[in-house]
Design an enzyme around this catalytic site. Structure first.
Site, PDB file in Angstrom:
ATOM      1  N   ASP A  84      11.702  46.065  28.313  1.00 16.11           N
ATOM      2  CA  ASP A  84      10.428  46.726  28.618  1.00 16.11           C
ATOM      3  C   ASP A  84      10.580  47.739  29.747  1.00 16.11           C
ATOM      4  O   ASP A  84       9.588  48.157  30.356  1.00 16.11           O
ATOM      5  CB  ASP A  84       9.376  45.689  29.030  1.00 16.11           C
ATOM      6  CG  ASP A  84       8.872  44.843  27.879  1.00 16.11           C
ATOM      7  OD1 ASP A  84       9.282  45.093  26.728  1.00 16.11           O
ATOM      8  OD2 ASP A  84       8.073  43.919  28.126  1.00 16.11           O
ATOM      9  N   ASP A 139      17.245  34.949  31.762  1.00 13.28           N
ATOM     10  CA  ASP A 139      16.726  36.041  32.566  1.00 13.28           C
ATOM     11  C   ASP A 139      17.860  36.937  33.023  1.00 13.28           C
ATOM     12  O   ASP A 139      19.042  36.588  32.932  1.00 13.28           O
ATOM     13  CB  ASP A 139      15.953  35.495  33.769  1.00 13.28           C
ATOM     14  CG  ASP A 139      14.570  34.974  33.387  1.00 13.28           C
ATOM     15  OD1 ASP A 139      14.074  35.351  32.313  1.00 13.28           O
ATOM     16  OD2 ASP A 139      13.991  34.192  34.170  1.00 13.28           O
ATOM     17  N   ASP A 141      19.111  37.782  35.834  1.00 14.90           N
ATOM     18  CA  ASP A 141      19.988  37.435  36.948  1.00 14.90           C
ATOM     19  C   ASP A 141      20.965  36.312  36.625  1.00 14.90           C
ATOM     20  O   ASP A 141      21.673  35.834  37.520  1.00 14.90           O
ATOM     21  CB  ASP A 141      19.148  37.042  38.172  1.00 14.90           C
ATOM     22  CG  ASP A 141      18.057  36.026  37.837  1.00 14.90           C
ATOM     23  OD1 ASP A 141      17.616  36.010  36.689  1.00 14.90           O
ATOM     24  OD2 ASP A 141      17.635  35.279  38.734  1.00 14.90           O
ATOM     25  N   ASP A 233       6.474  29.832  30.711  1.00 16.20           N
ATOM     26  CA  ASP A 233       7.441  28.766  30.440  1.00 16.20           C
ATOM     27  C   ASP A 233       6.829  27.386  30.650  1.00 16.20           C
ATOM     28  O   ASP A 233       6.987  26.481  29.827  1.00 16.20           O
ATOM     29  CB  ASP A 233       8.677  28.948  31.321  1.00 16.20           C
ATOM     30  CG  ASP A 233       8.340  29.279  32.771  1.00 16.20           C
ATOM     31  OD1 ASP A 233       7.163  29.193  33.161  1.00 16.20           O
ATOM     32  OD2 ASP A 233       9.266  29.632  33.532  1.00 16.20           O
TER      33      ASP A 233
END
Length: 487
Positions: A84, A139, A141, A233
Protein backbone atom coordinates in the site's frame (compact mmCIF):
# COMPACT_ATOMS: atom_id res chain seq x y z
CA UNK A 1 -16.69 8.46 51.49
CA UNK A 2 -15.15 11.34 49.53
CA UNK A 3 -15.18 10.94 45.77
CA UNK A 4 -11.40 11.18 45.39
CA UNK A 5 -10.83 8.46 47.97
CA UNK A 6 -13.37 6.23 46.22
CA UNK A 7 -11.68 6.76 42.86
CA UNK A 8 -8.30 5.96 44.39
CA UNK A 9 -9.53 2.78 46.04
CA UNK A 10 -11.27 1.49 42.92
CA UNK A 11 -8.21 2.23 40.75
CA UNK A 12 -5.84 0.59 43.25
CA UNK A 13 -7.89 -2.61 43.53
CA UNK A 14 -8.44 -2.80 39.77
CA UNK A 15 -4.75 -2.30 39.05
CA UNK A 16 -3.87 -4.91 41.65
CA UNK A 17 -5.99 -7.44 39.76
CA UNK A 18 -3.80 -7.02 36.70
CA UNK A 19 -0.65 -7.29 38.80
CA UNK A 20 -1.87 -10.39 40.60
CA UNK A 21 -2.83 -11.94 37.29
CA UNK A 22 0.85 -11.87 36.34
CA UNK A 23 1.39 -14.26 39.24
CA UNK A 24 -1.48 -16.38 37.91
CA UNK A 25 0.31 -16.54 34.55
CA UNK A 26 3.53 -17.56 36.29
CA UNK A 27 1.73 -20.33 38.17
CA UNK A 28 0.01 -21.57 35.01
CA UNK A 29 3.30 -21.54 33.15
CA UNK A 30 4.98 -23.64 35.82
CA UNK A 31 2.29 -26.32 35.61
CA UNK A 32 2.15 -26.43 31.82
CA UNK A 33 2.84 -29.33 29.54
CA UNK A 34 4.19 -28.82 26.07
CA UNK A 35 2.43 -30.06 22.94
CA UNK A 36 3.09 -33.53 21.64
CA UNK A 37 5.75 -33.66 18.93
CA UNK A 38 4.24 -33.34 15.50
CA UNK A 39 4.89 -36.09 12.95
CA UNK A 40 6.88 -35.18 9.84
CA UNK A 41 4.98 -33.75 6.90
CA UNK A 42 3.56 -36.53 4.76
CA UNK A 43 2.26 -34.12 2.13
CA UNK A 44 3.05 -30.51 1.39
CA UNK A 45 -0.09 -28.35 1.47
CA UNK A 46 -0.15 -25.22 -0.66
CA UNK A 47 0.93 -22.20 1.38
CA UNK A 48 0.47 -18.51 0.68
CA UNK A 49 2.81 -16.13 2.46
CA UNK A 50 1.38 -12.63 2.82
CA UNK A 51 3.67 -9.65 3.37
CA UNK A 52 1.60 -6.52 4.14
CA UNK A 53 3.80 -3.43 3.75
CA UNK A 54 3.33 0.32 3.76
CA UNK A 55 6.29 2.65 3.16
CA UNK A 56 9.05 0.24 4.20
CA UNK A 57 11.93 1.24 1.94
CA UNK A 58 14.61 0.35 4.51
CA UNK A 59 13.48 -3.20 5.29
CA UNK A 60 11.40 -4.46 2.37
CA UNK A 61 14.36 -6.08 0.62
CA UNK A 62 15.42 -7.86 3.82
CA UNK A 63 11.88 -9.17 4.25
CA UNK A 64 11.52 -10.42 0.67
CA UNK A 65 14.97 -12.03 0.75
CA UNK A 66 14.14 -13.93 3.94
CA UNK A 67 10.76 -15.18 2.72
CA UNK A 68 12.11 -16.14 -0.69
CA UNK A 69 14.66 -18.32 1.13
CA UNK A 70 12.01 -20.39 2.93
CA UNK A 71 12.81 -24.08 2.65
CA UNK A 72 9.57 -25.30 1.10
CA UNK A 73 8.76 -26.83 -2.30
CA UNK A 74 8.46 -23.97 -4.76
CA UNK A 75 5.52 -25.54 -6.56
CA UNK A 76 3.57 -25.53 -3.27
CA UNK A 77 4.34 -21.96 -2.24
CA UNK A 78 3.28 -18.49 -3.34
CA UNK A 79 4.36 -15.16 -1.88
CA UNK A 80 2.13 -12.07 -1.95
CA UNK A 81 3.76 -8.69 -1.39
CA UNK A 82 0.71 -6.64 -0.36
CA UNK A 83 1.95 -3.13 -0.95
CA UNK A 84 0.00 0.00 0.00
CA UNK A 85 3.06 2.24 -0.19
CA UNK A 86 3.09 5.83 -1.35
CA UNK A 87 6.86 6.27 -1.63
CA UNK A 88 9.80 4.55 -3.33
CA UNK A 89 9.11 1.33 -1.45
CA UNK A 90 6.94 0.15 -4.34
CA UNK A 91 9.75 0.49 -6.89
CA UNK A 92 12.22 -1.28 -4.58
CA UNK A 93 9.80 -4.11 -3.88
CA UNK A 94 8.82 -4.46 -7.52
CA UNK A 95 12.46 -4.79 -8.56
CA UNK A 96 13.13 -7.39 -5.89
CA UNK A 97 10.04 -9.36 -6.83
CA UNK A 98 11.06 -9.33 -10.51
CA UNK A 99 14.53 -10.60 -9.59
CA UNK A 100 13.08 -13.57 -7.70
CA UNK A 101 10.51 -14.27 -10.38
CA UNK A 102 13.41 -14.64 -12.81
CA UNK A 103 14.81 -17.32 -10.50
CA UNK A 104 11.57 -19.27 -10.54
CA UNK A 105 10.13 -18.08 -7.21
CA UNK A 106 6.33 -17.82 -7.22
CA UNK A 107 6.15 -14.26 -5.89
CA UNK A 108 4.10 -11.30 -7.02
CA UNK A 109 3.30 -7.79 -5.89
CA UNK A 110 -0.18 -6.39 -5.37
CA UNK A 111 -0.10 -2.60 -5.16
CA UNK A 112 -3.22 -0.86 -3.94
CA UNK A 113 -3.59 2.83 -4.68
CA UNK A 114 -5.73 3.21 -1.58
CA UNK A 115 -5.46 1.98 2.01
CA UNK A 116 -9.04 0.85 2.46
CA UNK A 117 -9.11 -1.23 5.63
CA UNK A 118 -5.38 -0.65 6.13
CA UNK A 119 -3.54 -3.88 7.04
CA UNK A 120 -6.77 -5.85 7.48
CA UNK A 121 -7.96 -4.67 4.07
CA UNK A 122 -4.69 -5.64 2.40
CA UNK A 123 -4.78 -9.11 3.95
CA UNK A 124 -8.41 -9.61 2.99
CA UNK A 125 -7.87 -8.45 -0.60
CA UNK A 126 -4.85 -10.72 -0.90
CA UNK A 127 -6.74 -13.67 0.54
CA UNK A 128 -9.43 -13.29 -2.13
CA UNK A 129 -6.93 -14.33 -4.83
CA UNK A 130 -4.61 -16.49 -2.73
CA UNK A 131 -4.24 -20.16 -3.65
CA UNK A 132 -3.01 -21.36 -0.29
CA UNK A 133 -4.75 -23.75 2.05
CA UNK A 134 -2.59 -22.18 4.76
CA UNK A 135 -1.74 -18.50 5.10
CA UNK A 136 1.49 -17.26 6.70
CA UNK A 137 1.79 -13.60 7.63
CA UNK A 138 4.96 -11.58 8.23
CA UNK A 139 5.26 -7.87 8.93
CA UNK A 140 7.99 -5.85 7.25
CA UNK A 141 10.41 -5.93 10.18
CA UNK A 142 10.63 -9.74 10.34
CA UNK A 143 13.30 -12.10 9.09
CA UNK A 144 12.00 -15.68 9.38
CA UNK A 145 14.42 -18.58 9.29
CA UNK A 146 14.32 -20.90 6.25
CA UNK A 147 12.81 -23.81 8.21
CA UNK A 148 9.86 -21.78 9.54
CA UNK A 149 7.12 -23.49 7.50
CA UNK A 150 8.57 -26.97 8.00
CA UNK A 151 8.42 -26.48 11.77
CA UNK A 152 4.90 -25.04 11.80
CA UNK A 153 2.87 -26.99 9.25
CA UNK A 154 3.19 -30.53 10.70
CA UNK A 155 1.02 -29.51 13.66
CA UNK A 156 -1.95 -28.88 11.38
CA UNK A 157 -1.91 -32.52 10.21
CA UNK A 158 -3.03 -33.94 13.55
CA UNK A 159 -5.87 -31.52 14.38
CA UNK A 160 -8.42 -30.47 11.74
CA UNK A 161 -9.78 -27.80 14.13
CA UNK A 162 -6.39 -26.17 14.60
CA UNK A 163 -6.86 -22.72 13.09
CA UNK A 164 -3.60 -20.95 13.91
CA UNK A 165 -0.03 -21.72 14.91
CA UNK A 166 1.85 -18.76 16.34
CA UNK A 167 5.66 -18.59 16.64
CA UNK A 168 7.66 -16.59 19.17
CA UNK A 169 9.11 -13.24 18.20
CA UNK A 170 12.88 -12.92 18.41
CA UNK A 171 14.94 -9.73 18.26
CA UNK A 172 17.35 -8.45 15.62
CA UNK A 173 18.48 -5.43 17.62
CA UNK A 174 17.83 -6.14 21.31
CA UNK A 175 21.24 -4.80 22.42
CA UNK A 176 21.03 -1.55 20.42
CA UNK A 177 20.03 0.70 23.36
CA UNK A 178 18.34 0.73 26.74
CA UNK A 179 15.05 1.29 24.91
CA UNK A 180 15.39 -1.78 22.68
CA UNK A 181 16.60 -3.90 25.63
CA UNK A 182 13.49 -2.94 27.61
CA UNK A 183 11.17 -3.68 24.70
CA UNK A 184 12.80 -7.02 24.02
CA UNK A 185 12.38 -8.02 27.66
CA UNK A 186 8.71 -7.07 27.53
CA UNK A 187 8.19 -9.10 24.36
CA UNK A 188 9.95 -12.09 25.91
CA UNK A 189 7.66 -11.94 28.92
CA UNK A 190 4.57 -11.86 26.75
CA UNK A 191 5.58 -14.80 24.58
CA UNK A 192 7.56 -17.04 26.92
CA UNK A 193 5.13 -16.80 29.83
CA UNK A 194 1.77 -15.26 28.91
CA UNK A 195 1.21 -16.83 25.51
CA UNK A 196 2.55 -20.19 26.67
CA UNK A 197 0.49 -20.19 29.88
CA UNK A 198 -2.71 -19.25 28.08
CA UNK A 199 -2.30 -21.74 25.30
CA UNK A 200 -1.23 -24.70 27.43
CA UNK A 201 -4.05 -24.19 29.93
CA UNK A 202 -7.02 -23.89 27.58
CA UNK A 203 -7.30 -20.09 27.75
CA UNK A 204 -7.85 -17.78 24.81
CA UNK A 205 -4.68 -16.43 23.22
CA UNK A 206 -4.07 -14.13 20.30
CA UNK A 207 -2.37 -14.06 16.94
CA UNK A 208 0.33 -11.40 17.29
CA UNK A 209 -0.08 -9.99 13.79
CA UNK A 210 3.06 -11.61 12.38
CA UNK A 211 5.05 -14.86 12.41
CA UNK A 212 1.99 -17.09 12.42
CA UNK A 213 0.28 -19.51 10.04
CA UNK A 214 -3.50 -19.63 9.66
CA UNK A 215 -5.72 -22.33 8.24
CA UNK A 216 -7.56 -20.50 5.50
CA UNK A 217 -10.94 -21.98 6.37
CA UNK A 218 -10.51 -20.68 9.91
CA UNK A 219 -10.06 -17.10 8.69
CA UNK A 220 -13.04 -17.30 6.35
CA UNK A 221 -15.42 -19.09 8.70
CA UNK A 222 -14.66 -16.63 11.53
CA UNK A 223 -15.68 -13.64 9.43
CA UNK A 224 -12.39 -12.86 7.67
CA UNK A 225 -10.18 -9.86 8.40
CA UNK A 226 -12.16 -6.85 9.60
CA UNK A 227 -10.99 -3.25 9.86
CA UNK A 228 -13.32 -1.84 12.51
CA UNK A 229 -10.55 -2.00 15.14
CA UNK A 230 -6.84 -1.15 15.11
CA UNK A 231 -6.06 -4.68 16.32
CA UNK A 232 -7.28 -6.81 13.44
CA UNK A 233 -5.11 -9.68 14.67
CA UNK A 234 -6.60 -9.74 18.17
CA UNK A 235 -10.11 -9.30 16.77
CA UNK A 236 -9.88 -12.26 14.38
CA UNK A 237 -8.18 -14.36 17.07
CA UNK A 238 -11.09 -14.07 19.47
CA UNK A 239 -13.75 -14.45 16.79
CA UNK A 240 -12.06 -17.64 15.60
CA UNK A 241 -11.70 -19.14 19.08
CA UNK A 242 -15.25 -18.17 20.02
CA UNK A 243 -16.32 -20.07 16.91
CA UNK A 244 -14.60 -23.22 18.20
CA UNK A 245 -11.21 -23.10 16.48
CA UNK A 246 -8.12 -24.08 18.46
CA UNK A 247 -4.79 -22.26 18.49
CA UNK A 248 -1.25 -23.45 19.18
CA UNK A 249 1.74 -21.45 20.34
CA UNK A 250 5.24 -22.81 19.69
CA UNK A 251 7.80 -21.01 21.88
CA UNK A 252 10.69 -22.94 20.33
CA UNK A 253 9.98 -21.64 16.82
CA UNK A 254 11.44 -18.14 16.67
CA UNK A 255 11.08 -15.44 14.01
CA UNK A 256 13.47 -12.52 14.63
CA UNK A 257 12.19 -8.98 14.20
CA UNK A 258 13.38 -5.42 14.65
CA UNK A 259 12.11 -3.54 17.69
CA UNK A 260 11.63 0.25 17.36
CA UNK A 261 14.82 2.19 18.20
CA UNK A 262 13.03 5.56 18.42
CA UNK A 263 10.77 6.19 21.42
CA UNK A 264 8.23 7.90 19.15
CA UNK A 265 7.88 4.73 17.09
CA UNK A 266 7.43 2.64 20.23
CA UNK A 267 4.74 5.04 21.44
CA UNK A 268 2.93 4.83 18.11
CA UNK A 269 3.04 1.04 18.24
CA UNK A 270 1.78 0.94 21.83
CA UNK A 271 -0.93 3.51 21.07
CA UNK A 272 -2.26 1.30 18.28
CA UNK A 273 -2.12 -1.85 20.38
CA UNK A 274 -3.75 -0.18 23.41
CA UNK A 275 -6.55 1.43 21.43
CA UNK A 276 -7.11 -1.66 19.30
CA UNK A 277 -7.35 -4.01 22.27
CA UNK A 278 -10.00 -1.87 23.99
CA UNK A 279 -11.89 -1.59 20.69
CA UNK A 280 -11.89 -5.38 20.55
CA UNK A 281 -13.13 -5.57 24.13
CA UNK A 282 -16.03 -3.24 23.26
CA UNK A 283 -16.81 -5.27 20.17
CA UNK A 284 -16.59 -8.76 21.65
CA UNK A 285 -17.50 -8.57 25.35
CA UNK A 286 -21.03 -9.87 24.87
CA UNK A 287 -19.81 -12.89 22.90
CA UNK A 288 -17.15 -13.42 25.56
CA UNK A 289 -19.66 -13.47 28.41
CA UNK A 290 -22.09 -15.82 26.64
CA UNK A 291 -19.45 -18.27 25.38
CA UNK A 292 -19.84 -21.86 26.65
CA UNK A 293 -16.64 -21.70 28.70
CA UNK A 294 -15.85 -21.72 32.41
CA UNK A 295 -15.99 -18.49 34.46
CA UNK A 296 -12.21 -18.64 34.88
CA UNK A 297 -11.65 -18.77 31.10
CA UNK A 298 -14.03 -15.84 30.61
CA UNK A 299 -12.32 -13.85 33.35
CA UNK A 300 -8.94 -14.45 31.77
CA UNK A 301 -10.34 -13.42 28.41
CA UNK A 302 -11.61 -10.16 29.90
CA UNK A 303 -8.27 -9.46 31.59
CA UNK A 304 -6.45 -10.28 28.36
CA UNK A 305 -8.56 -7.91 26.26
CA UNK A 306 -8.48 -5.07 28.81
CA UNK A 307 -4.94 -5.37 30.12
CA UNK A 308 -4.01 -1.95 28.73
CA UNK A 309 -6.46 -0.38 31.19
CA UNK A 310 -3.59 -0.66 33.66
CA UNK A 311 -2.11 2.50 32.15
CA UNK A 312 -4.96 4.95 32.86
CA UNK A 313 -5.26 3.33 36.28
CA UNK A 314 -1.60 4.18 36.90
CA UNK A 315 -2.23 7.81 35.95
CA UNK A 316 -5.32 8.01 38.14
CA UNK A 317 -3.41 6.62 41.13
CA UNK A 318 -0.64 9.16 40.72
CA UNK A 319 -3.00 12.11 40.40
CA UNK A 320 -5.07 11.01 43.40
CA UNK A 321 -2.23 9.87 45.67
CA UNK A 322 -0.73 13.29 46.35
CA UNK A 323 -3.91 15.00 47.63
CA UNK A 324 -4.70 11.96 49.80
CA UNK A 325 -1.29 11.64 51.45
CA UNK A 326 -2.21 13.64 54.54
CA UNK A 327 -5.17 11.36 55.29
CA UNK A 328 -4.98 8.42 57.68
CA UNK A 329 -8.04 6.54 56.46
CA UNK A 330 -8.19 2.90 57.48
CA UNK A 331 -8.91 1.81 53.90
CA UNK A 332 -5.75 3.49 52.69
CA UNK A 333 -3.78 1.56 55.30
CA UNK A 334 -5.43 -1.66 54.17
CA UNK A 335 -4.24 -1.03 50.61
CA UNK A 336 -0.72 -1.83 51.78
CA UNK A 337 -1.64 -5.48 51.46
CA UNK A 338 -2.21 -4.96 47.74
CA UNK A 339 1.49 -4.21 47.32
CA UNK A 340 1.98 -7.95 46.80
CA UNK A 341 0.57 -7.35 43.32
CA UNK A 342 3.70 -5.39 42.39
CA UNK A 343 5.67 -8.62 42.63
CA UNK A 344 3.74 -10.10 39.69
CA UNK A 345 5.31 -8.38 36.65
CA UNK A 346 8.95 -8.70 37.85
CA UNK A 347 8.36 -12.37 38.63
CA UNK A 348 6.89 -12.93 35.18
CA UNK A 349 9.81 -11.28 33.37
CA UNK A 350 12.39 -13.01 35.52
CA UNK A 351 10.88 -16.39 34.74
CA UNK A 352 10.75 -15.49 31.04
CA UNK A 353 14.45 -14.71 30.93
CA UNK A 354 15.32 -17.79 32.96
CA UNK A 355 13.39 -20.01 30.57
CA UNK A 356 14.89 -18.50 27.40
CA UNK A 357 18.51 -17.50 27.98
CA UNK A 358 21.55 -19.11 29.68
CA UNK A 359 22.75 -15.58 30.62
CA UNK A 360 19.41 -14.63 32.11
CA UNK A 361 20.96 -13.04 35.22
CA UNK A 362 22.86 -10.54 33.09
CA UNK A 363 19.75 -9.75 31.07
CA UNK A 364 17.81 -9.24 34.29
CA UNK A 365 19.82 -6.05 34.81
CA UNK A 366 17.66 -4.49 32.09
CA UNK A 367 14.45 -5.00 34.08
CA UNK A 368 14.56 -1.49 35.66
CA UNK A 369 14.48 0.03 32.16
CA UNK A 370 11.36 -1.97 31.36
CA UNK A 371 9.72 -0.81 34.60
CA UNK A 372 10.48 2.81 33.73
CA UNK A 373 9.26 2.38 30.18
CA UNK A 374 6.08 0.61 31.26
CA UNK A 375 5.28 3.43 33.68
CA UNK A 376 6.30 6.30 31.44
CA UNK A 377 4.19 5.12 28.50
CA UNK A 378 1.04 5.31 30.65
CA UNK A 379 -0.01 8.80 29.59
CA UNK A 380 0.21 8.05 25.87
CA UNK A 381 -1.66 4.77 26.23
CA UNK A 382 -4.28 6.44 28.43
CA UNK A 383 -5.05 8.79 25.55
CA UNK A 384 -5.37 5.78 23.23
CA UNK A 385 -7.80 4.08 25.61
CA UNK A 386 -9.84 7.26 25.98
CA UNK A 387 -10.22 7.40 22.20
CA UNK A 388 -11.29 3.75 22.11
CA UNK A 389 -13.87 4.15 24.89
CA UNK A 390 -15.18 7.37 23.35
CA UNK A 391 -15.54 5.73 19.94
CA UNK A 392 -13.09 8.05 18.19
CA UNK A 393 -11.79 6.55 14.95
CA UNK A 394 -8.23 7.01 13.77
CA UNK A 395 -6.13 5.67 10.89
CA UNK A 396 -3.84 2.66 11.23
CA UNK A 397 -0.41 4.19 11.82
CA UNK A 398 2.23 1.61 11.14
CA UNK A 399 5.37 1.41 13.27
CA UNK A 400 8.34 2.95 11.40
CA UNK A 401 11.20 0.56 10.65
CA UNK A 402 14.75 1.68 10.02
CA UNK A 403 16.85 -1.49 9.41
CA UNK A 404 18.69 -0.92 12.68
CA UNK A 405 20.48 -4.07 13.80
CA UNK A 406 23.92 -3.09 15.14
CA UNK A 407 25.31 -0.20 17.17
CA UNK A 408 26.73 1.28 13.96
CA UNK A 409 23.28 1.61 12.36
CA UNK A 410 21.41 4.90 12.61
CA UNK A 411 17.73 5.75 12.55
CA UNK A 412 17.96 9.49 13.18
CA UNK A 413 18.86 10.47 9.61
CA UNK A 414 16.15 8.38 7.94
CA UNK A 415 12.94 9.67 6.50
CA UNK A 416 10.54 7.71 8.73
CA UNK A 417 11.87 9.22 11.98
CA UNK A 418 8.94 10.82 13.77
CA UNK A 419 8.86 14.45 14.97
CA UNK A 420 8.37 15.85 18.45
CA UNK A 421 5.04 15.23 20.15
CA UNK A 422 3.68 17.75 22.69
CA UNK A 423 2.56 14.79 24.79
CA UNK A 424 6.12 14.70 26.11
CA UNK A 425 5.35 17.92 27.99
CA UNK A 426 2.55 16.10 29.79
CA UNK A 427 4.91 13.26 30.68
CA UNK A 428 7.47 15.68 32.06
CA UNK A 429 4.73 17.48 34.00
CA UNK A 430 3.68 14.18 35.61
CA UNK A 431 7.32 13.53 36.53
CA UNK A 432 7.49 16.91 38.27
CA UNK A 433 4.15 16.22 39.96
CA UNK A 434 5.48 12.92 41.31
CA UNK A 435 8.65 14.64 42.57
CA UNK A 436 6.48 17.17 44.38
CA UNK A 437 4.57 14.28 45.92
CA UNK A 438 7.83 12.77 47.18
CA UNK A 439 8.72 16.04 48.91
CA UNK A 440 5.31 16.16 50.59
CA UNK A 441 5.50 12.49 51.56
CA UNK A 442 8.86 13.02 53.25
CA UNK A 443 7.55 16.11 55.04
CA UNK A 444 4.47 14.26 56.32
CA UNK A 445 6.32 11.07 57.20
CA UNK A 446 4.44 8.98 54.63
CA UNK A 447 7.45 6.92 53.61
CA UNK A 448 5.48 3.94 52.29
CA UNK A 449 4.42 5.82 49.16
CA UNK A 450 7.85 7.24 48.32
CA UNK A 451 9.11 4.23 46.25
CA UNK A 452 5.95 4.29 44.12
CA UNK A 453 6.17 8.03 43.51
CA UNK A 454 9.84 7.62 42.67
CA UNK A 455 8.93 5.05 40.02
CA UNK A 456 6.43 7.51 38.55
CA UNK A 457 8.95 10.35 38.57
CA UNK A 458 11.69 8.28 36.95
CA UNK A 459 9.32 6.56 34.48
CA UNK A 460 7.63 9.69 33.15
CA UNK A 461 10.93 11.54 33.28
CA UNK A 462 12.68 8.80 31.28
CA UNK A 463 10.03 8.68 28.56
CA UNK A 464 9.57 12.47 28.44
CA UNK A 465 13.29 13.25 28.26
CA UNK A 466 13.93 10.46 25.76
CA UNK A 467 11.12 11.83 23.57
CA UNK A 468 12.78 15.25 23.58
CA UNK A 469 16.22 13.78 22.83
CA UNK A 470 14.89 11.58 20.02
CA UNK A 471 13.16 14.62 18.51
CA UNK A 472 16.33 16.70 18.14
CA UNK A 473 17.85 14.76 15.19
CA UNK A 474 14.54 14.97 13.34
CA UNK A 475 14.34 18.72 14.02
CA UNK A 476 17.89 19.20 12.72
CA UNK A 477 17.07 17.11 9.64
CA UNK A 478 14.00 19.23 8.95
CA UNK A 479 16.06 22.40 9.29
CA UNK A 480 18.54 21.09 6.74
CA UNK A 481 15.72 20.73 4.22
CA UNK A 482 13.98 23.98 5.16
CA UNK A 483 16.71 26.50 6.11
CA UNK A 484 15.60 29.74 7.74
CA UNK A 485 15.43 32.89 5.64
CA UNK A 486 17.47 34.92 8.15
CA UNK A 487 20.98 36.17 7.50
Amino acid sequence: MPILLTVYLVAAVWLAIYGLNSLVMVALHLRQRGPAPAPPLTTYPFVTVQLPIFNELYVVERLIDAVAALDYPRERLEIQVLDDSTDETTAIARARVAAYQARGVNIYLIHRRHRAGFKAGALRDGLAIARGEFIAVFDADFQPHPDFLRLILPHFQTDPRLGLVQARWGHLNASYSSLTRAQSLGIDGHFAIEQTARNRNGLWMNFNGSAGVWRRTCIESAGNWQADTLAEDLDLSYRAQLAGWRFLFLPDVVAPAEVPPQIHAFKAQQFRWAKGSIQCARKLWRDLLTAPRSPFVKLQGFIHLTNYLAHPLLVILLLAAVPLMDQRHALLTALAYLSIATVGPPALYTLALRSLYPDWRRRLLHLPWLMLLGTGIALSNSLAIYEALAGHSSPFKRTPKFHVETAADRWSDKSYALPFSPLALGELALAVYALGGIILALAWGNLFIVPYLLLYALGFGYVGVLTVLHSLPVLNLQRSFFPSSGS
